[in-house]
Design a protein around this motif. Sequence first.
Motif, PDB file in Angstrom:
ATOM      1  N   UNK A  57     -21.241  -4.015  56.041  1.00 41.43           N
ATOM      2  CA  UNK A  57     -20.287  -4.372  54.979  1.00 41.43           C
ATOM      3  C   UNK A  57     -20.878  -5.456  54.079  1.00 41.43           C
ATOM      4  N   UNK A  58     -21.564  -6.441  54.685  1.00 42.86           N
ATOM      5  CA  UNK A  58     -22.161  -7.520  53.881  1.00 42.86           C
ATOM      6  C   UNK A  58     -23.320  -7.006  53.031  1.00 42.86           C
ATOM      7  N   UNK A  59     -23.953  -5.903  53.459  1.00 45.72           N
ATOM      8  CA  UNK A  59     -25.045  -5.306  52.677  1.00 45.72           C
ATOM      9  C   UNK A  59     -24.515  -4.538  51.466  1.00 45.72           C
ATOM     10  N   UNK A  60     -23.195  -4.395  51.402  1.00 43.61           N
ATOM     11  CA  UNK A  60     -22.608  -3.745  50.233  1.00 43.61           C
ATOM     12  C   UNK A  60     -22.292  -2.279  50.423  1.00 43.61           C
ATOM     13  N   UNK A  61     -22.249  -1.803  51.661  1.00 41.96           N
ATOM     14  CA  UNK A  61     -21.901  -0.404  51.886  1.00 41.96           C
ATOM     15  C   UNK A  61     -20.474  -0.190  51.411  1.00 41.96           C
ATOM     16  N   UNK A  62     -20.322   0.688  50.472  1.00 39.80           N
ATOM     17  CA  UNK A  62     -19.005   0.974  49.906  1.00 39.80           C
ATOM     18  C   UNK A  62     -19.168   1.862  48.684  1.00 39.80           C
ATOM     19  N   UNK A  63     -18.076   2.099  47.984  1.00 37.01           N
ATOM     20  CA  UNK A  63     -18.165   2.947  46.786  1.00 37.01           C
ATOM     21  C   UNK A  63     -19.002   2.264  45.705  1.00 37.01           C
ATOM     22  N   UNK A  64     -19.571   3.058  44.837  1.00 35.95           N
ATOM     23  CA  UNK A  64     -20.344   2.525  43.712  1.00 35.95           C
ATOM     24  C   UNK A  64     -19.362   1.853  42.755  1.00 35.95           C
ATOM     25  N   UNK A  65     -19.630   0.614  42.439  1.00 32.80           N
ATOM     26  CA  UNK A  65     -18.750  -0.133  41.545  1.00 32.80           C
ATOM     27  C   UNK A  65     -18.744   0.501  40.150  1.00 32.80           C
ATOM     28  N   UNK A  66     -17.562   0.833  39.654  1.00 28.94           N
ATOM     29  CA  UNK A  66     -17.432   1.394  38.318  1.00 28.94           C
ATOM     30  C   UNK A  66     -17.841   2.848  38.210  1.00 28.94           C
ATOM     31  N   UNK A  67     -17.858   3.549  39.348  1.00 28.92           N
ATOM     32  CA  UNK A  67     -18.299   4.941  39.323  1.00 28.92           C
ATOM     33  C   UNK A  67     -17.468   5.791  38.372  1.00 28.92           C
TER      34      UNK A  67
END
Length: 194
Positions: A57-67
């Motif tokens: 989670x801290x590495x930024x795993x998640x949806x692409x911001x502003x996709x």
Amino acid sequence: MHKLMMGLARTLAIIGGIVLSALILLTCVSILGRLLNGVFHSDFMESIAPGFSRWAISMGVGPVNGDFELVEAGVAFAIFCFLPLCQITAGHASVDILTNSFPKGVNRFLRMVIEIVFAAVLILIAWKLFDGMISKRQYGETTFLLQFPIWWAYALSFVASLAAAVVGLYMAGVRIYEFFTGRILVWDGMEAGH
């Protein structure tokens, strides 16, 4: 002239295809990131691998911001990139059940009118995109998440719509010539005799 217009239409269609493919990849990455983010936030992952979950989670795993902002701008551009090829190859949807029974002269007249109307609509779209681009630039509007200027998307779409309008005008000229001379110059994107 036809080879130049066909080259322009094909080049834009290739660019539109590349953009659309990139948007598909972006959407898949974003969906996968959203899914993984949900998994790493789950009680199950927190119980079996809490350190790994927090690290991911801290590495930024998640949806692409502003996709969705990128998809919205990119799809609009891609659509306008495909219009010239659709116009020059007569790829628009048509219902030929009735018109197939008409004499050749009536069909040439209908094709001419349709191409003139398409050219006028494409010019109108390009004009309104240009107006929108100027307006968005003057007011400095940006997207909500990525904060990129909205006029960039309008500018890209305008360039592609301008090419569509040029191809539309060319095809209208071809159909006008065909109607008044009775000679077929272009048949569904191919020069007559090729």
